[in-house]
Design a protein around this motif. Sequence first.
Motif, PDB file in Angstrom:
ATOM      1  N   LYS A 200     -11.124  -0.009 -19.054  1.00  0.00           N
ATOM      2  CA  LYS A 200     -11.249   0.003 -17.648  1.00  0.00           C
ATOM      3  C   LYS A 200      -9.914   0.021 -16.939  1.00  0.00           C
ATOM      4  O   LYS A 200      -8.987  -0.886 -17.036  1.00  0.00           O
ATOM      5  N   PRO A 201      -9.622   1.022 -16.128  1.00  0.00           N
ATOM      6  CA  PRO A 201      -8.386   1.250 -15.184  1.00  0.00           C
ATOM      7  C   PRO A 201      -7.977  -0.039 -14.456  1.00  0.00           C
ATOM      8  O   PRO A 201      -9.024  -0.422 -13.828  1.00  0.00           O
ATOM      9  N   ALA A 202      -6.730  -0.399 -14.278  1.00  0.00           N
ATOM     10  CA  ALA A 202      -6.400  -1.451 -13.476  1.00  0.00           C
ATOM     11  C   ALA A 202      -6.679  -0.835 -12.017  1.00  0.00           C
ATOM     12  O   ALA A 202      -7.005  -1.892 -11.246  1.00  0.00           O
ATOM     13  N   SER A 203      -6.743   0.278 -11.630  1.00  0.00           N
ATOM     14  CA  SER A 203      -6.623   0.690 -10.474  1.00  0.00           C
ATOM     15  C   SER A 203      -8.193   0.902 -10.090  1.00  0.00           C
ATOM     16  O   SER A 203      -8.574   1.089  -8.894  1.00  0.00           O
ATOM     17  N   ALA A 204      -9.174   0.764 -10.862  1.00  0.00           N
ATOM     18  CA  ALA A 204     -10.345   0.957 -10.420  1.00  0.00           C
ATOM     19  C   ALA A 204     -11.149  -0.406  -9.712  1.00  0.00           C
ATOM     20  O   ALA A 204     -10.819  -1.401 -10.311  1.00  0.00           O
ATOM     21  N   LYS A 205     -11.659   0.114  -8.675  1.00  0.00           N
ATOM     22  CA  LYS A 205     -12.113  -1.174  -7.689  1.00  0.00           C
ATOM     23  C   LYS A 205     -13.530  -1.331  -7.689  1.00  0.00           C
ATOM     24  O   LYS A 205     -14.209  -0.242  -7.942  1.00  0.00           O
TER      25      LYS A 205
END
Length: 229
Positions: A200-205
């Motif tokens: 999971k990318p840290a920037s995915a909201k």
Amino acid sequence: MAKISKKRAAANAKVDPQKLYPLEKAMALVKDVNTAKFDASVDLHVRLGVDPRKADQALRGTVTLPHGTGKTKRVLAFVTPDKEQEALDAGADYVGLDELIQKVQGGWTDFDVVVAMPQVMAKIGKLGRVLGPRGLMPNPKTGTVTPDVGAAVKAVKGGKISFRVDKYGIIHTSVGRVSFDAEKLKENAEEVLHTLQKMKPASAKGTYMKSVAVASTMSPGIKVDPKSF
């Protein structure tokens, strides 16, 4: 509207399109409602809350399925002459360089995975037009560009698969065949889903795993409850 067969209508009737099924139940159901006369592929479709246009959210990776894919993959290895025997011993189906490059340039794509040594990538860059659209271009991120070609070939033959998110943020990948028992299909799917969770990318909201579904080549889609894994 196309008319559906009695078999397919019966299969559709067994699946509640509104219901979220536990993963193991979904795998048992996909076997039950498969209408193909052949050993169809069972595919996992995961819609992620990512924006593939952003570099850090264009997910791609590999996972080794504990029970394999049920299909022996044909591996093409682009290697220097000194590594040919290593690739063959590891199980590569086609091994070489210049002659194979010419063959692929001519349109030959009778293989499932391509591995290559870093030092030959400059030579095979020209094959991007043939291999790229088919998702066959070797890439360091998926472990298919490596000096250790023997290990890469063995990994592919042992059930290692690669996946990438499409432009809609969906990952489609096979997790076995309908001849597998439901438990093995579940364990293969869990391996993919847990790998995606770790990526999971840290920037995915917002919600990361928006929806999960399974289907065979010829079956209705079955929605999976994300809480079940």
